[in-house]
Structure formats: C-alpha cells, structure tokens
Design a protein around this motif. Sequence first.
Motif, PDB file in Angstrom:
ATOM      1  N   GLY A 263       0.808  -1.214   0.000  1.00  0.00           N
ATOM      2  CA  GLY A 263       0.000   0.000   0.000  1.00  0.00           C
ATOM      3  C   GLY A 263       0.839   1.261   0.000  1.00  0.00           C
ATOM      4  N   ARG A 264       1.954   1.249   0.714  1.00  0.00           N
ATOM      5  CA  ARG A 264       2.842   2.416   0.725  1.00  0.00           C
ATOM      6  C   ARG A 264       3.390   2.700  -0.667  1.00  0.00           C
ATOM      7  N   MET A 265       3.752   1.652  -1.406  1.00  0.00           N
ATOM      8  CA  MET A 265       4.292   1.855  -2.744  1.00  0.00           C
ATOM      9  C   MET A 265       3.218   2.344  -3.708  1.00  0.00           C
ATOM     10  N   VAL A 266       2.006   1.808  -3.582  1.00  0.00           N
ATOM     11  CA  VAL A 266       0.914   2.247  -4.454  1.00  0.00           C
ATOM     12  C   VAL A 266       0.593   3.715  -4.196  1.00  0.00           C
ATOM     13  N   ARG A 267       0.490   4.103  -2.942  1.00  0.00           N
ATOM     14  CA  ARG A 267       0.165   5.494  -2.614  1.00  0.00           C
ATOM     15  C   ARG A 267       1.252   6.452  -3.081  1.00  0.00           C
ATOM     16  N   SER A 268       2.508   5.998  -3.066  1.00  0.00           N
ATOM     17  CA  SER A 268       3.592   6.869  -3.520  1.00  0.00           C
ATOM     18  C   SER A 268       3.488   7.171  -5.007  1.00  0.00           C
ATOM     19  N   ARG A 269       2.849   6.285  -5.779  1.00  0.00           N
ATOM     20  CA  ARG A 269       2.670   6.517  -7.207  1.00  0.00           C
ATOM     21  C   ARG A 269       1.489   7.440  -7.482  1.00  0.00           C
TER      22      ARG A 269
END
Length: 248
Positions: free
Chosen positions: A25-31
């Motif tokens: 989720g952290r990686m998705v939100r960073s995009r």
Amino acid sequence: MALDVVGLRAFYETALGEVARRVVGRMVRSRWEDHAGLRVLGIGYPTPYLDGFREKAQRVLAFMPATQGVVHWPLDGKSATALVEASMTPLPDQSIDRILLVHALEVEEHPQDLLEEIWRILAPGGRVVIVAPSRTGLWARVDTTPFGHGHPYSRGQLQTLLQEAQFLPVFWGEALYVPPFQRVTLLRSAPAFERIAGRFSLPGGGVHVVEATKQLYRPIVRRAARRIPVLVEPVLEPVLEPEGAEPA
C-alpha cells in the motif's frame, strides 16, 4: 488456502497480511500522491489498499470477479463494491482515472482480455498499477498466502502483456522481500528488509509493482488481402462428327 473472498479476507486479518497491506500500500500510494478529484477503481481484491484514497478522490470503486466472490466495503456507509466479469465491466469508455489490479492478473484465465478492458475504461492520461507475484520471489512458492496462487510473472512477461495491450510502463518496482511466514521476529524486521532491498534495487521481491499509462493510438493491423478467384468463362469448341456417322 483457496483464492476466494473468504480466504483473502482472512489473510489480511493476519499479522502477515497486515505487513503485505502496509508494504504494498505504501508503494501504491507513492505513485498516486496527487489523486484529488480523480475516479479510482480497484479490480480483484483491492479493498485493503483503497482506504487511503477515499478522502480526496471523487469516487472509489472496487470490482471483484464472480469466481472469487464479493464483500461489502467500506464498512461505514454505502457499499462501493460490485461482482463483475473483470473483462466486461459495466462502465463507459474512458470513465476511470486510476486503476489498481491486485489479486487479479495472476488468476485471470485471459489476462490479455482483462488488460484490453482496462485500456477501454481508462481515461486519456490515466494510470494503472499492477501488483502481481514475481516468479523469482519466495511468496509465489508458498501457497499459504494469496500471492502463491495463479500464474506468477517475470518482468519480461509483464512487459510483453502491457505492450500487446498498448500500455507504456512508467515505473517498475518490487516489494515484499520479507519471507512469507507468520513469525514475529520476521514480521518485525519487515521494514528493514524493504528499506535495504529498495535502497540497493535488489531482485527477489515477492511481487512486481508496475505503473503504466495507456497509449492513445492503437496500431492499425494490416490483414492479408483475400485473393478472389477469377472465374474464366469456358470456351466451347465445335466437335466434328466422325466420318460415316449417320445424321441424327
């Protein structure tokens, strides 16, 4: 563990599922940091990763395939989930700005059809993020998590699928370097696994996280011209009667 909605929900209620939710989720939100006013759609079992978009997005929906089942989400308010055929969604063309695929591509019988449907409903300038199990990661080899089911992918295989569906990758990443076991010591060290692997861009993550944008113009496929047979009218030549034959 069967890859249905009951098993998926149970996994994300475990400590290991919570680690997967936080890391991916952290990686998705960073995009998608700038998602205010956008229309967001998740396909597969995306609800653990969609809560962070509800406050600013114009609309957030979750489509779950009929073979998996569906759950009510969010817990507060009206349901934003629907049971659909993933390759034939009930949405008009170019109606969604951001699409998240998680627990979807690897279990889809016809992944190319799914990507073509995403291309249809994605707005110009829209983005899709695909979370898919990696062939080289440990998570794809352990069937006690949802990422151990279906068809894991190499980066080259994902690249080919995206190109054939007219998507241009703009980001490649990996996540879930921590081993997929319910051990407290491992789960506590998950942030260190991700931080070190990310800093040195190490291979071997449990999942690929790929962001792509749709190409607006599809190439024109030239079909081979059909050769139409030319009918030649037969030429009739007179036949001479043999000598001595009596006239009829």
